[in-house]
Structures are given as structure tokens and as C-alpha cells.
Scaffold this active site. Sequence first.
Site, PDB file in Angstrom:
ATOM      1  N   LYS A   1       0.830  -1.208   0.000  1.00 20.80           N
ATOM      2  CA  LYS A   1       0.000   0.000   0.000  1.00 20.80           C
ATOM      3  C   LYS A   1       0.868   1.263   0.000  1.00 20.80           C
ATOM      4  CE  LYS A   1      -3.688  -2.351   2.538  1.00 20.80           C
ATOM      5  NZ  LYS A   1      -4.654  -2.246   3.646  1.00 20.80           N
TER       6      LYS A   1
ATOM      7  N   TYR B   1     -12.200  -2.967  -3.080  1.00 17.84           N
ATOM      8  CA  TYR B   1     -12.768  -2.991  -1.734  1.00 17.84           C
ATOM      9  C   TYR B   1     -14.296  -3.006  -1.774  1.00 17.84           C
ATOM     10  CZ  TYR B   1      -8.188  -2.226   0.448  1.00 17.84           C
ATOM     11  OH  TYR B   1      -6.896  -2.361   0.899  1.00 17.84           O
TER      12      TYR B   1
ATOM     13  N   ASN C   1      -1.618  -0.283   7.199  1.00 16.26           N
ATOM     14  CA  ASN C   1      -1.109  -1.584   7.649  1.00 16.26           C
ATOM     15  C   ASN C   1      -0.250  -2.252   6.587  1.00 16.26           C
ATOM     16  OD1 ASN C   1      -3.111  -2.249   5.872  1.00 16.26           O
ATOM     17  ND2 ASN C   1      -4.354  -3.417   7.306  1.00 16.26           N
TER      18      ASN C   1
ATOM     19  N   HIS D   1      -1.996  -5.475   1.603  1.00 13.41           N
ATOM     20  CA  HIS D   1      -3.246  -6.227   1.528  1.00 13.41           C
ATOM     21  C   HIS D   1      -2.940  -7.583   0.910  1.00 13.41           C
ATOM     22  CE1 HIS D   1      -7.356  -7.341   0.384  1.00 13.41           C
ATOM     23  NE2 HIS D   1      -6.806  -7.747  -0.739  1.00 13.41           N
TER      24      HIS D   1
ATOM     25  N   GLU E   1      -9.162 -10.615  -7.435  1.00 15.14           N
ATOM     26  CA  GLU E   1      -8.231  -9.491  -7.220  1.00 15.14           C
ATOM     27  C   GLU E   1      -7.048  -9.548  -8.183  1.00 15.14           C
ATOM     28  OE1 GLU E   1      -7.348  -9.662  -3.039  1.00 15.14           O
ATOM     29  OE2 GLU E   1      -9.386  -9.100  -2.484  1.00 15.14           O
TER      30      GLU E   1
HETATM   31  P1  CMP Z   1      -6.980  -4.701   4.027  1.00 17.44           P
HETATM   32  O1  CMP Z   1      -6.429  -6.032   4.414  1.00 17.44           O
HETATM   33  O2  CMP Z   1      -6.443  -4.069   2.787  1.00 17.44           O
HETATM   34  O3  CMP Z   1      -8.569  -4.804   3.886  1.00 17.44           O
HETATM   35  C1  CMP Z   1      -9.425  -3.707   4.076  1.00 17.44           C
HETATM   36  C2  CMP Z   1      -8.691  -2.505   4.604  1.00 17.44           C
HETATM   37  O4  CMP Z   1      -9.517  -1.533   5.199  1.00 17.44           O
HETATM   38  C3  CMP Z   1      -7.775  -2.958   5.733  1.00 17.44           C
HETATM   39  O5  CMP Z   1      -6.696  -3.697   5.240  1.00 17.44           O
HETATM   40  C4  CMP Z   1      -7.440  -1.645   6.378  1.00 17.44           C
HETATM   41  O6  CMP Z   1      -6.434  -0.937   5.654  1.00 17.44           O
HETATM   42  C5  CMP Z   1      -8.764  -0.894   6.226  1.00 17.44           C
HETATM   43  N1  CMP Z   1      -9.566  -0.950   7.434  1.00 17.44           N
HETATM   44  C6  CMP Z   1     -10.178  -2.001   7.982  1.00 17.44           C
HETATM   45  N2  CMP Z   1     -10.879  -1.643   9.082  1.00 17.44           N
HETATM   46  C7  CMP Z   1     -10.708  -0.314   9.214  1.00 17.44           C
HETATM   47  C8  CMP Z   1     -11.182   0.659  10.147  1.00 17.44           C
HETATM   48  N3  CMP Z   1     -12.004   0.315  11.153  1.00 17.44           N
HETATM   49  N4  CMP Z   1     -10.797   1.935   9.982  1.00 17.44           N
HETATM   50  C9  CMP Z   1      -9.987   2.278   8.966  1.00 17.44           C
HETATM   51  N5  CMP Z   1      -9.514   1.402   8.031  1.00 17.44           N
HETATM   52  C10 CMP Z   1      -9.871   0.131   8.163  1.00 17.44           C
END
Ligand code: CMP
Length: 148
Positions: A9, A49, A112, A115, A126
Site C-alpha cells: 500500500k 474494496y 497496515n 493487503h 483481485e
Molecule cells: P486490508 O487487508 O487491505 O482490507 C481492508 C482494509 O480496510 C484494511 O486492510 C485496512 O487498511 C482498512 N480498514 C479495515 N478496518 C478499518 C477501520 N475500522 N478503519 C480504517 N480502516 C480500516
Amino acid sequence: MERTLILCKPDCVQRRLVGRVLGRFEDKGLNIIAIKMLQVTPELAREHYAEHVDKPFYPELEGFITGAPVVAAVIEGLEAIRVVREMLGATNGLKAAAGTIRGDFSSSQQKNLAHASDSAESAEREIGLYFSADDICGYEPTISPWLR
Ligand code: CMP
């Protein structure tokens, strides 16, 4: 053998962690069989998403994921979908176990780092969002007998 999509990311790219993150998968014995850098558009973000579009955090997530380049890769290996998810760790970096990628490098729920697809169906969908069949170069590394 399974294939999964990994998306490094914008925070991963901006923090110059792409090589270290992808290197963990290479160290594990997984194969990178496709890779590209791109800027995610709002349209692609909504497709990627789709399950989160109606969630309260989606506008912020879209702003984040479209805000700077990402690196997308297809990773292949035995049980790659589960193995890659486990190596990433829990979604929230503050809760991810030490030794996982997020546990070692992230302190955020949204930023984080990466993904990864969560099922065979998600992986197929995906991978298709980011790559065409021609982009994917599956190969058998010569060191395979030493890895498994
Ligand atoms: P990812 O594994 O890419 O899948 C969905 C993404 O949404 C997740 O990682 C986070 O980056 C984001 N995400 C999930 N929950 C939250 C939340 N409560 N607030 C903000 N971002 C979120």
C-alpha cells in the site's frame, strides 16, 4: 500450488519497505510471478474494496489507497493464500503479533502496509483486477528441491 494478490500500500511504498516486505515472502520460499507499480484510481478502489464500500471508514480508505502509488504482485506457492495472510498478521498493526509483517512494521489499522487476498475466490478476482494472463510468469525455481 496457489496464487494470491499482494498489494504493497502507499504507506509501504512511501516508507521504502517494499523490498523488505516482498523479501519476506521470497525468504519463505514463495515465488513472485507478476509485479507492477501503479496509482489506484477511485474506480479500481471501489472494485477492490467492494465489500467495504458501504462501511463508515471507506471514504478514508479510498483516499489513502488512491493517494500515492502502490506495488501489486502475484505470489505463488504451497497454500500461498493462508501463508501470506498469516505472515501479514492481524489487520490492526497494533494488534498484529510480533514477527508478522504488520506486527513488526505497522502501528495502524488503516496504514497496515499490505493487503493480501483472503480466499481462493478473492485471489482470482483481485489478481484479475491488477493483471492480465500475459503479465503472469509462473516458473519453477531451480532451488525448489531445497525448499520443499
Ligand atoms: P486490508 O487487508 O487491505 O482490507 C481492508 C482494509 O480496510 C484494511 O486492510 C485496512 O487498511 C482498512 N480498514 C479495515 N478496518 C478499518 C477501520 N475500522 N478503519 C480504517 N480502516 C480500516
